[in-house]
Motif scaffolding. Structure first.
Motif, PDB file in Angstrom:
ATOM      1  N   SER A 120       1.172  -1.078  -0.150  1.00  0.00           N
ATOM      2  CA  SER A 120      -0.098   0.274  -0.175  1.00  0.00           C
ATOM      3  C   SER A 120       0.872   1.474   0.012  1.00  0.00           C
ATOM      4  O   SER A 120       0.824   2.418  -0.543  1.00  0.00           O
ATOM      5  CB  SER A 120      -1.110  -0.089   1.479  1.00  0.00           C
ATOM      6  N   GLU A 121       2.071   1.424   0.711  1.00  0.00           N
ATOM      7  CA  GLU A 121       2.705   2.391   0.725  1.00  0.00           C
ATOM      8  C   GLU A 121       4.060   2.107   0.611  1.00  0.00           C
ATOM      9  O   GLU A 121       4.394   0.644   0.785  1.00  0.00           O
ATOM     10  CB  GLU A 121       2.096   3.070   2.194  1.00  0.00           C
ATOM     11  N   TYR A 122       5.380   2.880  -0.067  1.00  0.00           N
ATOM     12  CA  TYR A 122       6.545   1.988  -0.470  1.00  0.00           C
ATOM     13  C   TYR A 122       6.875   3.423  -1.102  1.00  0.00           C
ATOM     14  O   TYR A 122       7.081   4.543  -1.405  1.00  0.00           O
ATOM     15  CB  TYR A 122       6.730   1.101  -1.244  1.00  0.00           C
ATOM     16  N   LYS A 123       8.603   3.482  -0.725  1.00  0.00           N
ATOM     17  CA  LYS A 123       9.621   4.462  -0.669  1.00  0.00           C
ATOM     18  C   LYS A 123      10.329   3.204  -1.650  1.00  0.00           C
ATOM     19  O   LYS A 123      10.475   2.565  -1.326  1.00  0.00           O
ATOM     20  CB  LYS A 123       9.727   5.393  -0.174  1.00  0.00           C
ATOM     21  N   GLY A 124      10.676   4.712  -3.066  1.00  0.00           N
ATOM     22  CA  GLY A 124      12.076   3.917  -3.739  1.00  0.00           C
ATOM     23  C   GLY A 124      11.554   2.781  -4.613  1.00  0.00           C
ATOM     24  O   GLY A 124      10.241   2.030  -4.517  1.00  0.00           O
ATOM     25  N   LYS A 125      12.684   1.498  -4.747  1.00  0.00           N
ATOM     26  CA  LYS A 125      11.807   0.840  -5.915  1.00  0.00           C
ATOM     27  C   LYS A 125      11.981  -0.516  -4.757  1.00  0.00           C
ATOM     28  O   LYS A 125      11.888  -1.093  -3.678  1.00  0.00           O
ATOM     29  CB  LYS A 125      12.800   0.314  -6.818  1.00  0.00           C
ATOM     30  N   LEU A 126      11.348  -1.409  -6.017  1.00  0.00           N
ATOM     31  CA  LEU A 126      10.391  -2.510  -5.066  1.00  0.00           C
ATOM     32  C   LEU A 126      11.161  -3.242  -5.604  1.00  0.00           C
ATOM     33  O   LEU A 126      11.536  -3.303  -7.544  1.00  0.00           O
ATOM     34  CB  LEU A 126       9.391  -2.555  -5.134  1.00  0.00           C
ATOM     35  N   ALA A 127      11.243  -5.243  -5.127  1.00  0.00           N
ATOM     36  CA  ALA A 127      11.227  -6.132  -6.012  1.00  0.00           C
ATOM     37  C   ALA A 127      10.534  -6.298  -6.460  1.00  0.00           C
ATOM     38  O   ALA A 127       9.118  -5.735  -6.241  1.00  0.00           O
ATOM     39  CB  ALA A 127      11.623  -7.029  -4.769  1.00  0.00           C
ATOM     40  N   GLY A 128      10.427  -7.359  -7.698  1.00  0.00           N
ATOM     41  CA  GLY A 128       9.597  -7.951  -8.495  1.00  0.00           C
ATOM     42  C   GLY A 128       9.607  -9.588  -8.079  1.00  0.00           C
ATOM     43  O   GLY A 128      10.753 -10.411  -7.720  1.00  0.00           O
ATOM     44  N   ILE A 129       8.495 -10.408  -7.617  1.00  0.00           N
ATOM     45  CA  ILE A 129       8.595 -11.755  -7.581  1.00  0.00           C
ATOM     46  C   ILE A 129       7.048 -12.242  -8.647  1.00  0.00           C
ATOM     47  O   ILE A 129       5.834 -11.357  -8.656  1.00  0.00           O
ATOM     48  CB  ILE A 129       8.541 -12.703  -5.703  1.00  0.00           C
ATOM     49  N   ILE A 130       7.389 -13.788  -9.568  1.00  0.00           N
ATOM     50  CA  ILE A 130       6.578 -14.406 -10.495  1.00  0.00           C
ATOM     51  C   ILE A 130       5.991 -15.219  -9.791  1.00  0.00           C
ATOM     52  O   ILE A 130       7.035 -15.609  -8.973  1.00  0.00           O
ATOM     53  CB  ILE A 130       7.276 -14.781 -11.012  1.00  0.00           C
ATOM     54  N   CYS A 131       5.172 -15.344  -9.291  1.00  0.00           N
ATOM     55  CA  CYS A 131       4.425 -16.727  -8.279  1.00  0.00           C
ATOM     56  C   CYS A 131       2.891 -17.763  -9.532  1.00  0.00           C
ATOM     57  O   CYS A 131       2.455 -16.748  -9.677  1.00  0.00           O
ATOM     58  CB  CYS A 131       3.493 -15.872  -7.188  1.00  0.00           C
ATOM     59  N   PRO A 132       4.256 -19.069 -10.411  1.00  0.00           N
ATOM     60  CA  PRO A 132       2.671 -19.650 -11.026  1.00  0.00           C
ATOM     61  C   PRO A 132       2.206 -20.801  -9.502  1.00  0.00           C
ATOM     62  O   PRO A 132       2.646 -20.735  -8.530  1.00  0.00           O
ATOM     63  CB  PRO A 132       4.065 -20.395 -11.798  1.00  0.00           C
TER      64      PRO A 132
END
Length: 392
Positions: A120-132
């Motif tokens: 909901s709230e974040y600062k800066g860059k985020l990780a990305g995760i794929i969930c099959p």
């Protein structure tokens, strides 16, 4: 003999290009289900281990295995990457995270459906995760709508990731449009869909391209280690209850094309999972399925490969002997800590006052709430219906 030596010398000085001529019918090269006995599988690993006592030898072997996947799946050369044309629907806000349903076009007219979770709230860059997801097909326990999928995606989002859950080929809402999971080229399309979902994540401004993870269980575990094996953009990998020396996957999406064997090589899912090296890798196994031997067979073998990179500390393993084949809470817990460590996410966001992982404030949605295509957002008219209409 001189030719073999020359090939090896070339391989250690330049990036090798492998080609496996299809001299046999593909069916004769398929390795499906429990292809080996447990003792045969263990002996095979010992035989193959003798081929790579140095890092140079392993890299040569790894190149052969990777090319075997690409050739066996019909992905060399890679298809053209056409526009993804994302379609969004039904945005929601929950406690600490948001969800929006999304479809991307992996090939013209071929739609991959899923849901995109963000903090909901974040600062800066985020990780990305794929969930099959895996092959859970009961109406109340189905595909990416399963509670364990929703718990996983929402919790990872709250920790600081953009998480994309995706439907397998012929699962989810595309099934009602005539798609099937049992097509002869399902494995090819499923690998391709994973690549394109990764492409999609990397189009998002908030994603840090150096912090990409993938995790799934069962058939989703197969998707996890296959994507990791062929795509170096994956930074961390967590295939759950799937990496086995003797079991190759029982579905066409796992072993229905000759990715494990050619005229020139033979491998199994242990070596394929080890293609993650030296990137961080987590194995989770249990005592009631084909991963029951992981503590003594699969994990030690992969750890020796990591040791060639001086990276033994980057491969992790959790074994749960009294449980079965699922992605339950006991299996999600080590994954959360693993992803937090290697993708720089905040585990404190999902811990209670006792320091325990707490998923209790995740909202479990009804299946229809997670559909991309509705009366208000219809499936595009140019969408393909049968699998065999795909133009590669």
């Amino acid at each position: 003999m001189k030719k073999i030596v020359l090939l090896f010398l070339i391989a250690i000085t330049v990036q090798p290009v492998y080609s496996f001529p299809p001299e046999k019918e593909p069916e004769s090269l398929l390795c499906q289900g429990a292809y080996f006995t447990e003792s045969e599988a263990k002996a095979k690993l010992e035989e193959w281990k003798s081929l790579y006592t140095t890092l140079t030898q392993w890299k040569f072997r790894a190149g052969i295995i990777k090319q075997g996947i690409l050739d066996g799946a019909g992905l060399d050369p890679m298809p053209e990457k056409t526009p993804l044309n994302p379609i969004y629907s039904n945005p929601r806000e929950y406690d600490g995270y948001t969800v929006v349903n999304v479809a991307i076009e992996s090939r013209p007219g071929v739609f991959v459906t899923g849901s995109l979770y963000k903090p909901s709230e974040y600062k800066g860059k985020l990780a990305g995760i794929i969930c099959p997801h895996g092959h859970w097909g009961d109406e109340d326990n189905y595909g990416r709508y399963r509670p364990d999928m929703q718990y996983r995606c929402a919790t990872l989002a709250k920790m600081g990731a953009v998480v994309m859950s995706i439907d397998m080929v012929g699962y989810g809402e595309m099934q009602k449009y005539g798609w099937t999971h049992k097509s002869p080229e399902t494995l090819k399309l499923q690998i391709w869909n994973s690549i394109r979902v990764l492409d999609f994540l990397l189009t998002l401004d908030e994603i840090d391209p150096e912090r990409i993870g993938v995790t799934g269980a069962s058939g989703g575990g197969t998707q996890t280690f296959l994507l990791t094996a062929i795509d170096d953009r994956v930074a961390v990998s967590a295939p759950i209850v799937m990496v086995s020396a003797y079991f190759f996957g029982g579905c066409v999406c796992e072993s229905g094309m000759p990715i494990h064997k050619s005229n020139c090589h033979e491998t199994n899912n242990v070596e394929i999972a080890a293609l993650a090296a030296p990137r961080p890798l987590l194995l989770v196994s249990d005592g009631e399925d084909w991963t029951k031997n992981t503590p003594d067979v699969e994990y030690p073998h992969i750890r020796e490969i990591y040791s060639l990179y001086n990276a033994k500390d980057r491969v992790h393993h959790t074994h749960i002997p009294n449980e079965g084949h699922d992605y339950g809470f006991s299996k999600r817990k080590p994954m959360y800590h693993f992803m937090a460590k290697y993708l720089d996410m905040d585990i404190n966001k999902v811990q209670n006052a006792k320091g325990e992982i707490d998923e209790s404030n995740v909202t479990i949605e009804k299946n229809e709430n997670m559909h991309v295509f509705t009366k208000d957002v219809p499936l595009p008219a140019h969408a393909l219906r049968p699998n065999d209409a795909i133009k590669w």
